[in-house]
Design a protein around this motif. Sequence first.
Motif, PDB file in Angstrom:
ATOM      1  N   CYS A 174      -2.526  18.998   1.041  1.00  0.00           N
ATOM      2  CA  CYS A 174      -1.626  17.859   1.217  1.00  0.00           C
ATOM      3  C   CYS A 174      -2.124  16.876   2.275  1.00  0.00           C
ATOM      4  N   ALA A 175      -3.074  17.293   3.089  1.00  0.00           N
ATOM      5  CA  ALA A 175      -3.522  16.477   4.215  1.00  0.00           C
ATOM      6  C   ALA A 175      -3.980  15.072   3.834  1.00  0.00           C
ATOM      7  N   PRO A 176      -4.673  14.874   2.701  1.00  0.00           N
ATOM      8  CA  PRO A 176      -5.102  13.510   2.369  1.00  0.00           C
ATOM      9  C   PRO A 176      -3.957  12.528   2.195  1.00  0.00           C
ATOM     10  N   TRP A 177      -2.784  13.005   1.776  1.00  0.00           N
ATOM     11  CA  TRP A 177      -1.649  12.091   1.650  1.00  0.00           C
ATOM     12  C   TRP A 177      -1.231  11.560   3.008  1.00  0.00           C
ATOM     13  N   LEU A 178      -1.153  12.441   4.003  1.00  0.00           N
ATOM     14  CA  LEU A 178      -0.789  11.993   5.348  1.00  0.00           C
ATOM     15  C   LEU A 178      -1.869  11.078   5.926  1.00  0.00           C
ATOM     16  N   THR A 179      -3.124  11.418   5.696  1.00  0.00           N
ATOM     17  CA  THR A 179      -4.215  10.548   6.149  1.00  0.00           C
ATOM     18  C   THR A 179      -4.064   9.145   5.582  1.00  0.00           C
ATOM     19  N   ALA A 180      -3.725   9.064   4.305  1.00  0.00           N
ATOM     20  CA  ALA A 180      -3.560   7.759   3.661  1.00  0.00           C
ATOM     21  C   ALA A 180      -2.367   7.002   4.242  1.00  0.00           C
ATOM     22  N   GLU A 181      -1.265   7.701   4.519  1.00  0.00           N
ATOM     23  CA  GLU A 181      -0.107   7.049   5.134  1.00  0.00           C
ATOM     24  C   GLU A 181      -0.468   6.485   6.501  1.00  0.00           C
ATOM     25  N   LEU A 182      -1.129   7.289   7.301  1.00  0.00           N
ATOM     26  CA  LEU A 182      -1.472   6.868   8.664  1.00  0.00           C
ATOM     27  C   LEU A 182      -2.387   5.649   8.653  1.00  0.00           C
ATOM     28  N   ALA A 183      -3.255   5.563   7.672  1.00  0.00           N
ATOM     29  CA  ALA A 183      -4.175   4.432   7.580  1.00  0.00           C
ATOM     30  C   ALA A 183      -3.457   3.128   7.279  1.00  0.00           C
ATOM     31  N   LEU A 184      -2.248   3.212   6.711  1.00  0.00           N
ATOM     32  CA  LEU A 184      -1.490   2.015   6.337  1.00  0.00           C
ATOM     33  C   LEU A 184      -0.477   1.600   7.398  1.00  0.00           C
ATOM     34  N   GLY A 227       0.809  -1.210   0.000  1.00  0.00           N
ATOM     35  CA  GLY A 227       0.000   0.000   0.000  1.00  0.00           C
ATOM     36  C   GLY A 227       0.844   1.262   0.000  1.00  0.00           C
ATOM     37  N   LEU A 228       1.918   1.265   0.763  1.00  0.00           N
ATOM     38  CA  LEU A 228       2.797   2.424   0.805  1.00  0.00           C
ATOM     39  C   LEU A 228       3.519   2.629  -0.515  1.00  0.00           C
ATOM     40  N   ASP A 229       3.914   1.540  -1.166  1.00  0.00           N
ATOM     41  CA  ASP A 229       4.552   1.656  -2.479  1.00  0.00           C
ATOM     42  C   ASP A 229       3.596   2.314  -3.483  1.00  0.00           C
ATOM     43  N   ARG A 230       2.357   1.898  -3.460  1.00  0.00           N
ATOM     44  CA  ARG A 230       1.369   2.487  -4.367  1.00  0.00           C
ATOM     45  C   ARG A 230       1.133   3.954  -4.040  1.00  0.00           C
ATOM     46  N   LEU A 231       1.074   4.247  -2.742  1.00  0.00           N
ATOM     47  CA  LEU A 231       0.842   5.623  -2.314  1.00  0.00           C
ATOM     48  C   LEU A 231       2.002   6.530  -2.719  1.00  0.00           C
ATOM     49  N   ARG A 232       3.225   6.069  -2.532  1.00  0.00           N
ATOM     50  CA  ARG A 232       4.391   6.866  -2.937  1.00  0.00           C
ATOM     51  C   ARG A 232       4.351   7.184  -4.430  1.00  0.00           C
ATOM     52  N   ALA A 233       3.970   6.201  -5.230  1.00  0.00           N
ATOM     53  CA  ALA A 233       3.899   6.422  -6.675  1.00  0.00           C
ATOM     54  C   ALA A 233       2.891   7.510  -7.024  1.00  0.00           C
TER      55      ALA A 233
END
Length: 226
Positions: free
Chosen positions: A138-148, A8-14
């Motif tokens: 930018c907040a949704p990116w951090l939200t997505a990281e925290l969820a993973l 999930g983090l790999d996909r998010l980083r991309a």
Amino acid sequence: MASTASTGLDRLRAEVVQCRRCPRLVAWREQVAREKRAAFRDQEYWGRPVPGFCDPAAGLLILGLAPAAHGGNRTGRIFTGDRSGDWLFASLHRTGFANQPTSVSRDDGLTLTGCYITAPVKCAPPDNKPLPAERDACAPWLTAELALLDLRVVVALGAFAWDQALRHLGPVTPKPRFTHAAETPLPGGRVLLGSYHVSQQNTATGRLTEAMLDGVFLRARELLRG
């Protein structure tokens, strides 16, 4: 869990590195990458958003502010290639979270154990000061990281990171005041620790010492073991 988080983090980083939501930040990061600092004129700058990195099974999250113009914006890794990173990774090495005390490039062999580093703002802002609208975009990116991530302890480097941690992982009422070595429980059994930021403004003046920074990460380790 770790494997799922890693994927999930790999996909998010991309997705993060393709972001162009904030015109001012896009223009600034790309201008810096073109014009460069004289000391790095022969290097190719990253010039894109800088995603979080390291251990997907981390119990500890380190939250900064944003990439530095000639640090993360140059190297493509948060807190890498500048003096703030020199302080941070030396402390993480002394306290057992990092395999080496330096972070100079994305391929320098650095690994972290039990620790994940990110920032609420993924692009280098002018004067290190993102606008509220840029922070919110930018907040949704951090939200997505925290969820993973399966976090238990968060270290906030500076008041901005402290406020963002409370915003994303709170609420905590009454709102706890930021100071160095501040500690407050978060919902879900997590704990938030505060540290002065590892900026030169703090380290060069002695406002933040190596012992003070190490103390925060040693406390984080105690909580992780606890």
